[in-house]
Design a protein around this motif. Structure first.
Motif, PDB file in Angstrom:
ATOM      1  N   LEU A  43       0.967  -1.043   0.209  1.00  0.00           N
ATOM      2  CA  LEU A  43      -0.133  -0.150  -0.067  1.00  0.00           C
ATOM      3  C   LEU A  43       0.957   1.126  -0.143  1.00  0.00           C
ATOM      4  CD1 LEU A  43      -2.499  -1.052   2.715  1.00  0.00           C
ATOM      5  CD2 LEU A  43      -2.698  -1.536   0.112  1.00  0.00           C
ATOM      6  N   GLY A  44       1.307   1.839  -1.131  1.00  0.00           N
ATOM      7  CA  GLY A  44       1.856   2.721  -1.152  1.00  0.00           C
ATOM      8  C   GLY A  44       1.290   4.097  -1.146  1.00  0.00           C
ATOM      9  N   VAL A  45       1.621   4.997  -0.109  1.00  0.00           N
ATOM     10  CA  VAL A  45       0.713   6.179   0.069  1.00  0.00           C
ATOM     11  C   VAL A  45       1.332   7.490   0.363  1.00  0.00           C
ATOM     12  CG1 VAL A  45      -0.744   4.514   1.700  1.00  0.00           C
ATOM     13  CG2 VAL A  45       1.469   6.039   2.687  1.00  0.00           C
ATOM     14  N   ARG A  46       0.775   8.246   0.194  1.00  0.00           N
ATOM     15  CA  ARG A  46       1.532   9.959   0.553  1.00  0.00           C
ATOM     16  C   ARG A  46       1.218  10.146   1.947  1.00  0.00           C
ATOM     17  NH1 ARG A  46      -0.591  15.744  -1.197  1.00  0.00           N
ATOM     18  NH2 ARG A  46       1.501  16.825  -0.965  1.00  0.00           N
ATOM     19  N   HIS A  47       2.340  10.599   2.722  1.00  0.00           N
ATOM     20  CA  HIS A  47       2.168  10.771   4.082  1.00  0.00           C
ATOM     21  C   HIS A  47       1.209  11.773   4.607  1.00  0.00           C
ATOM     22  CE1 HIS A  47       5.474   8.223   4.012  1.00  0.00           C
ATOM     23  NE2 HIS A  47       6.281   9.089   3.395  1.00  0.00           N
ATOM     24  N   HIS A  48       0.375  11.644   5.505  1.00  0.00           N
ATOM     25  CA  HIS A  48      -0.630  12.840   5.838  1.00  0.00           C
ATOM     26  C   HIS A  48      -1.480  12.801   4.812  1.00  0.00           C
ATOM     27  CE1 HIS A  48       2.289  13.059   8.878  1.00  0.00           C
ATOM     28  NE2 HIS A  48       2.997  13.886   8.177  1.00  0.00           N
ATOM     29  N   ALA A  53      -5.433   7.521   3.494  1.00  0.00           N
ATOM     30  CA  ALA A  53      -5.667   6.804   4.935  1.00  0.00           C
ATOM     31  C   ALA A  53      -7.170   5.968   4.652  1.00  0.00           C
ATOM     32  CB  ALA A  53      -5.968   7.890   5.896  1.00  0.00           C
ATOM     33  N   ARG A  54      -8.201   6.587   4.088  1.00  0.00           N
ATOM     34  CA  ARG A  54      -9.298   5.965   3.912  1.00  0.00           C
ATOM     35  C   ARG A  54      -9.212   4.488   3.000  1.00  0.00           C
ATOM     36  NH1 ARG A  54     -11.549  11.171   3.347  1.00  0.00           N
ATOM     37  NH2 ARG A  54     -11.210  10.795   0.949  1.00  0.00           N
ATOM     38  N   ALA A  55      -8.276   4.785   2.069  1.00  0.00           N
ATOM     39  CA  ALA A  55      -8.071   3.430   1.009  1.00  0.00           C
ATOM     40  C   ALA A  55      -7.344   2.560   1.957  1.00  0.00           C
ATOM     41  CB  ALA A  55      -7.211   4.043  -0.221  1.00  0.00           C
ATOM     42  N   VAL A  56      -6.450   2.869   2.617  1.00  0.00           N
ATOM     43  CA  VAL A  56      -5.538   1.959   3.326  1.00  0.00           C
ATOM     44  C   VAL A  56      -6.655   1.146   4.327  1.00  0.00           C
ATOM     45  CG1 VAL A  56      -3.909   1.640   5.319  1.00  0.00           C
ATOM     46  CG2 VAL A  56      -3.280   2.983   3.333  1.00  0.00           C
ATOM     47  N   ARG A  57      -7.426   1.899   5.030  1.00  0.00           N
ATOM     48  CA  ARG A  57      -8.514   1.174   5.953  1.00  0.00           C
ATOM     49  C   ARG A  57      -9.317   0.274   5.152  1.00  0.00           C
ATOM     50  NH1 ARG A  57     -11.481   5.050   9.562  1.00  0.00           N
ATOM     51  NH2 ARG A  57     -12.144   5.713   7.557  1.00  0.00           N
ATOM     52  N   GLY A  58      -9.701   0.637   3.879  1.00  0.00           N
ATOM     53  CA  GLY A  58     -10.496  -0.172   3.173  1.00  0.00           C
ATOM     54  C   GLY A  58      -9.785  -1.463   2.557  1.00  0.00           C
ATOM     55  N   ALA A  59      -8.519  -1.059   2.485  1.00  0.00           N
ATOM     56  CA  ALA A  59      -7.705  -2.405   1.723  1.00  0.00           C
ATOM     57  C   ALA A  59      -7.594  -3.553   2.944  1.00  0.00           C
ATOM     58  CB  ALA A  59      -6.461  -1.797   1.181  1.00  0.00           C
ATOM     59  N   LEU A  60      -6.969  -2.897   4.000  1.00  0.00           N
ATOM     60  CA  LEU A  60      -6.803  -3.805   5.151  1.00  0.00           C
ATOM     61  C   LEU A  60      -7.971  -4.738   5.616  1.00  0.00           C
ATOM     62  CD1 LEU A  60      -4.451  -1.465   7.472  1.00  0.00           C
ATOM     63  CD2 LEU A  60      -3.785  -3.360   5.998  1.00  0.00           C
ATOM     64  N   GLU A  61      -9.154  -3.978   5.566  1.00  0.00           N
ATOM     65  CA  GLU A  61     -10.456  -4.443   5.854  1.00  0.00           C
ATOM     66  C   GLU A  61     -10.896  -5.759   4.794  1.00  0.00           C
ATOM     67  OE1 GLU A  61     -12.554  -4.558   8.261  1.00  0.00           O
ATOM     68  OE2 GLU A  61     -11.993  -3.027   9.672  1.00  0.00           O
ATOM     69  N   ALA A  62     -10.361  -5.526   3.534  1.00  0.00           N
ATOM     70  CA  ALA A  62     -10.485  -6.571   2.529  1.00  0.00           C
ATOM     71  C   ALA A  62      -9.570  -7.648   2.581  1.00  0.00           C
ATOM     72  CB  ALA A  62     -10.714  -5.959   1.104  1.00  0.00           C
ATOM     73  N   VAL A 186      -6.918  11.533  -5.999  1.00  0.00           N
ATOM     74  CA  VAL A 186      -6.989  10.614  -4.632  1.00  0.00           C
ATOM     75  C   VAL A 186      -7.844  11.188  -3.535  1.00  0.00           C
ATOM     76  CG1 VAL A 186      -5.658   9.805  -2.870  1.00  0.00           C
ATOM     77  CG2 VAL A 186      -4.566   9.862  -5.075  1.00  0.00           C
ATOM     78  N   GLU A 187      -7.709  12.268  -3.148  1.00  0.00           N
ATOM     79  CA  GLU A 187      -8.345  13.007  -2.034  1.00  0.00           C
ATOM     80  C   GLU A 187      -9.785  12.951  -2.218  1.00  0.00           C
ATOM     81  OE1 GLU A 187      -6.588  12.624   0.449  1.00  0.00           O
ATOM     82  OE2 GLU A 187      -4.691  12.462   0.001  1.00  0.00           O
ATOM     83  N   LEU A 188     -10.198  13.656  -3.367  1.00  0.00           N
ATOM     84  CA  LEU A 188     -11.770  13.944  -3.842  1.00  0.00           C
ATOM     85  C   LEU A 188     -12.287  12.510  -4.093  1.00  0.00           C
ATOM     86  CD1 LEU A 188     -11.078  17.624  -4.393  1.00  0.00           C
ATOM     87  CD2 LEU A 188     -11.783  16.710  -2.252  1.00  0.00           C
ATOM     88  N   ARG A 189     -11.576  11.851  -4.398  1.00  0.00           N
ATOM     89  CA  ARG A 189     -12.538  10.435  -5.085  1.00  0.00           C
ATOM     90  C   ARG A 189     -13.175   9.609  -4.174  1.00  0.00           C
ATOM     91  NH1 ARG A 189     -12.762  11.319 -10.505  1.00  0.00           N
ATOM     92  NH2 ARG A 189     -10.573  12.036 -11.495  1.00  0.00           N
ATOM     93  N   GLY A 190     -14.095   9.028  -4.458  1.00  0.00           N
ATOM     94  CA  GLY A 190     -15.108   8.311  -3.966  1.00  0.00           C
ATOM     95  C   GLY A 190     -14.316   6.856  -3.356  1.00  0.00           C
ATOM     96  N   ALA A 191     -14.803   6.323  -2.585  1.00  0.00           N
ATOM     97  CA  ALA A 191     -14.328   4.861  -1.874  1.00  0.00           C
ATOM     98  C   ALA A 191     -14.869   3.805  -2.509  1.00  0.00           C
ATOM     99  CB  ALA A 191     -14.381   5.021  -0.258  1.00  0.00           C
ATOM    100  N   ALA A 192     -15.280   3.592  -3.525  1.00  0.00           N
ATOM    101  CA  ALA A 192     -15.971   2.559  -4.078  1.00  0.00           C
ATOM    102  C   ALA A 192     -14.926   1.511  -4.347  1.00  0.00           C
ATOM    103  CB  ALA A 192     -16.657   2.820  -5.653  1.00  0.00           C
ATOM    104  N   PRO A 194     -11.308   0.974  -3.211  1.00  0.00           N
ATOM    105  CA  PRO A 194     -10.067   1.494  -2.252  1.00  0.00           C
ATOM    106  C   PRO A 194      -8.818   1.245  -2.559  1.00  0.00           C
ATOM    107  CG  PRO A 194     -11.029   0.006  -0.957  1.00  0.00           C
ATOM    108  CD  PRO A 194     -12.053   0.070  -1.993  1.00  0.00           C
ATOM    109  N   VAL A 195      -8.739   0.220  -3.474  1.00  0.00           N
ATOM    110  CA  VAL A 195      -7.445  -0.607  -3.959  1.00  0.00           C
ATOM    111  C   VAL A 195      -6.941   0.173  -5.117  1.00  0.00           C
ATOM    112  CG1 VAL A 195      -6.188  -2.735  -4.429  1.00  0.00           C
ATOM    113  CG2 VAL A 195      -8.365  -2.626  -2.915  1.00  0.00           C
ATOM    114  N   ALA A 196      -7.977   0.557  -5.950  1.00  0.00           N
ATOM    115  CA  ALA A 196      -7.461   1.044  -7.062  1.00  0.00           C
ATOM    116  C   ALA A 196      -6.237   2.075  -7.209  1.00  0.00           C
ATOM    117  CB  ALA A 196      -8.580   1.457  -7.993  1.00  0.00           C
ATOM    118  N   PRO A 197      -6.437   3.056  -6.456  1.00  0.00           N
ATOM    119  CA  PRO A 197      -5.106   4.033  -6.577  1.00  0.00           C
ATOM    120  C   PRO A 197      -3.829   3.252  -6.160  1.00  0.00           C
ATOM    121  CG  PRO A 197      -7.080   4.803  -4.975  1.00  0.00           C
ATOM    122  CD  PRO A 197      -7.517   3.274  -5.279  1.00  0.00           C
ATOM    123  N   PHE A 198      -3.755   2.460  -5.320  1.00  0.00           N
ATOM    124  CA  PHE A 198      -2.462   1.625  -4.968  1.00  0.00           C
ATOM    125  C   PHE A 198      -1.640   1.133  -6.324  1.00  0.00           C
ATOM    126  CE2 PHE A 198      -4.799   1.487  -0.992  1.00  0.00           C
ATOM    127  CZ  PHE A 198      -4.013   2.636  -0.330  1.00  0.00           C
TER     128      PHE A 198
END
Length: 792
Positions: A43-48, A53-62, A186-192, A194-198
């Protein structure tokens, strides 16, 4: 995880959001996401980033991995359990410092919307193991001061090659603002999904790494080698499918690259190392902002926090926050303003092709609708909401140096909590709690822990009043750790440092200032050592300027015995001795001074004059001082600014009558006096904010003397004296300058001696008949009084 930032300077190995990774042999095939069904989850992210963060939570849940590996210092693994404590409230930061040199420190900050923080909280809440896998802080802090770390020539060459991956991707997409591009994708996209951005970001970063290699951060090759070693160990322990890695997106291609364990260990061989300690400390939104100087910050932590916390309708909720702030500041904002601002922000987003109104659109809408185009109100919104004053909290169970624990105990017992927003504190030293607060703040100041700054109070000028400006910043935790070498409590540490400073002091002024600090801080145990050093320095120092500079601090200290119950008898003896030596040595020291030295000596003259009024039993000294001033005022070899100041001080204290003052001014402004010297005398007599303007207003003889002299100055000489005269009169209040102008424009008074012409708007002299007409009215107001004695 954000790279560390030292408390003093950037360490040689920093890699916040900018790239700093090793080039990979080829482009990665994308991060392994939950949809792969196998392999490690990267899960490659941008800090802060709230979207990350929402996508990480969704991916970990999955995927629900058994272990979560996070970019950060592994020494903090033992502290991770505290992240689940009810007393832990972000923003917070991990603080690491060298045991032998606490000033060498680094921070790893987390906000509520940081992807790493979300991953930690998820792991703790779901029973998964969680570990940090970045290079240990022991190596990071050693690198900050080790000149052998890396190749200096290579580093210097790399400086021009460093790239910002977000900026590069934004430029490729046709954006001129990297922040706006990141918000859109990233920030303004929906959470349908969460994995796609990574996967998309991993492919993009792989392309950049293929083009730019390590991107100008060659030292990050070592960081990534350590990460790969930790990744192999986790895979061996838990299996490939059970591992998730949360790290900066730029690192993902390097972690996916095919390297050997032997090659990675070779990169780590021989690294410098120091012994470190680590803890959690509160952080602030301001320190997350780039403008605060933290290199891995973000522009709008308050806005990002809102995006992360808002369950729905983020724009509407944001506008409501803005309206509430403006209303609290007495700005009329109605519900109609909020509705119109939302509509305008959404319209701007549609016109600009954005998926949702971002910070730019909301800011433009707030400026136009709620602020009436005023940037002043908008700056308030930026400061309070876009950035914000949020200060995190850490639980009491977090490890801390003994001095920090004692400070925390004092803050609680004195009801003086640290706050991220600057505020003023008024103290009444007659109250026990306020006196204890004052002692604590003065002791911290002596320890270089600058939580509070003394300021001029708005109320009483008595010695029982103190005013402080308080602002707690995260870096103060480093200062507390540094001060811990002096003792385990605030009092003992301040006492030990005061004694050490007394022995090391090289000037008399340093020792007197230290004595004042000891009295202010109630450090009676340090006074014997300080007083011994003070007496020794005072006996050996023969420079009158040094003596004059030291006396005011001693005189102020002598007053503290009244409100702080401090024995200052020994201090009084030293102060009286200094005063005697000043009275003897000052007249010859004021002879033959150049302009700059004369201005400096004039300041000492003021300081000594004020200090003598504070000394106990000062009547005899005051009489001697008046003689010194009279001698300075009459001596032609003394510079004009000192002669003028001496005359003014005598006049204020009643040692010089007004006729004699006029005579001295007449002599100083006589045609035979050089214009520059005459202007300096005026500056000394009526210059600055010492009430000289009012003196000229009420004594037109003095004003006439100045006016006559000034009109007689030749054109060539006037050019030379103009800067000094402008400095003299510019310090007056506008009303005083206006009145002086009116008096000069009216012309000299016809009366000999003192003027009988009233001020502008008043009659000339006293009209007894009209004055008597006021008495009946006063009788009605004040009741039955003896009007016959009213003239008394």
């Amino acid at each position: 995880m954000t790279a560390p930032r030292t408390a003093e300077a950037s360490p040689p190995m920093t890699a916040p959001q900018a790239p700093g990774e090793a080039g990979t042999p080829g482009r990665s095939r994308g991060a392994a996401g939950p949809e792969d069904g196998a392999g490690t989850l990267f899960l490659g992210v941008r800090h802060h980033g709230p979207g990350s963060a929402r996508a990480v939570r969704g991916a970990l849940e999955a995927r629900r991995p058994a272990v979560v590996l996070i970019e950060g210092p592994p020494e903090a693994d033992a502290l991770l359990a505290l992240a689940g404590d009810d007393g832990m409230r972000p923003p917070v930061a991990l603080l690491a410092h060298a045991v032998d040199d606490p000033g060498r420190a680094a921070f790893w900050p987390f906000a509520e919307f940081s992807p790493e923080w979300v991953a930690i909280r998820w792991a703790l809440g779901h029973g998964a193991a969680v570990r940090f896998i970045d290079l240990p802080a022991a190596h990071t802090l050693a690198a900050a001061a080790d000149p052998t770390w890396g190749d200096g020539e290579e580093d210097e060459a790399d400086q021009g090659l460093r790239i910002d991956p977000i900026a590069e991707l934004a430029r490729t997409a046709g954006y001129d603002d990297p922040e706006r591009w990141w918000e859109d994708v990233v920030e303004l996209r929906g959470a349908a999904d969460p994995v796609a951005p990574f996967g998309a970001l991993a492919d993009a970063m792989g392309a950049l790494r293929e083009t730019y290699g390590h991107g100008g951060h060659a030292r990050d090759l070592i960081r990534e080698a350590y990460m790969r070693i930790q990744l192999r160990a986790a895979r061996k322990e838990f299996g490939d499918d059970a591992v998730a890695v949360v790290c900066g997106a730029w690192h993902v291609p390097a972690l996916l690259g095919r390297t050997t364990a032997t090659a990675d260990r070779a990169l780590l061989k021989g690294l410098p190392k120091v012994k470190t300690e680590m803890t959690w400390v509160p952080w602030t939104h301001r320190r997350l902002a780039r403008r605060s100087g933290y290199g891995a910050g973000i522009d709008a932590p308050g806005w990002y926090g809102h995006l992360f916390a808002a369950p729905d309708r983020p724009v509407e909720r944001w506008m409501t926050k803005v309206a509430g702030l403006l209303r609290a500041e007495d700005t009329m904002v109605s519900s109609a303003h909020v509705i119109e601002a939302v509509r305008l922000a959404e319209t701007l987003a549609a016109m600009r092709g954005r998926p949702l109104a971002g910070l730019g659109e909301t800011t433009d809408a707030v400026r136009a609708v709620m602020c009436d185009g005023s940037d002043l109100r908008l700056d308030l919104v930026r400061d309070r909401l876009v950035v914000g004053d949020v200060l995190g909290e850490v639980p009491a169970a977090a490890p801390a140096v003994p001095l920090q624990r004692d400070l925390t105990r004092l803050q609680r017992s004195l009801r003086l909590r640290p706050e991220a927003q600057e505020r003023e504190l008024e103290l009444d030293l007659r109250k026990e709690n306020d006196a204890a607060r004052s002692r604590m703040l003065h002791r911290l100041t002596l320890l270089s822990v600058g939580w509070g700054t003394p300021v001029a109070g708005r109320g009483s000028t008595g010695t029982f009043r103190e005013s402080w400006r308080l602002l707690w910043e995260p870096e103060l935790h480093v200062r507390v750790a540094e001060a811990g070498v002096w003792g385990t409590t605030v009092e003992s540490a301040a006492t030990a440092k005061a004694e050490a400073r007394a022995l090391e002091a090289t000037t008399l002024a340093d020792v007197t200032a230290l004595a004042e600090q000891c009295l202010l801080g109630g450090l009676g145990a340090a006074l014997p050592v300080v007083m011994t050093a003070l007496a020794d320095r005072a006996a050996l120092d023969t420079d009158v300027a040094h003596l004059a500079q030291a006396l005011p601090a001693l005189a102020r200290s002598l007053r503290y015995g009244d409100v702080r119950a401090t024995d200052t008898a020994a201090l009084g003896e030293v102060a009286a001795g200094l005063a005697e030596r000043i009275c003897v040595g000052l007249p010859p020291a004021c002879t033959g001074l150049d302009t700059d030295a004369a201005v400096e000596m004039r300041g000492h003259l003021d300081g000594v004059h004020g200090a003598l009024q504070l000394l106990p039993d000062h009547a005899e000294l005051t009489g001697r001082w008046a003689g010194v001033l009279r001698g300075l005022a009459d001596r032609d070899s003394v510079p004009g600014t000192i002669r003028g100041r001496a005359a003014r001080l005598l006049l204020d204290e009643g040692g010089l009558d007004e006729d004699e003052a006029a005579r001295l001014m007449g002599l100083a402004l006589s045609p035979g006096t050089p214009p520059a010297d005459a202007a300096a005398w005026i500056e000394g007599f009526v210059g600055g904010a010492s009430g000289g303007g009012m003196l000229l207003v009420h004594d037109e003889r003095l004003l006439a003397l100045v006016d006559t002299w000034l009109t007689g100055v030749t054109a060539d000489a006037f050019t030379d004296v103009l800067p000094l005269l402008r400095r003299t009169f510019s310090a007056y209040e506008p009303g005083v300058r206006r009145t002086l102008g009116e008096l000069v424009a009216r012309g000299p008074s016809a009366a000999s001696g003192r003027t009988e012409t009233g001020l502008p708007g008043f009659g000339a002299g006293l009209d007894d008949e009209r004055a008597d007409g006021v008495l009946p009215v006063l009788a009605l107001i004040l009741g039955d009084i003896d009007m016959a004695g009213a003239d008394r």
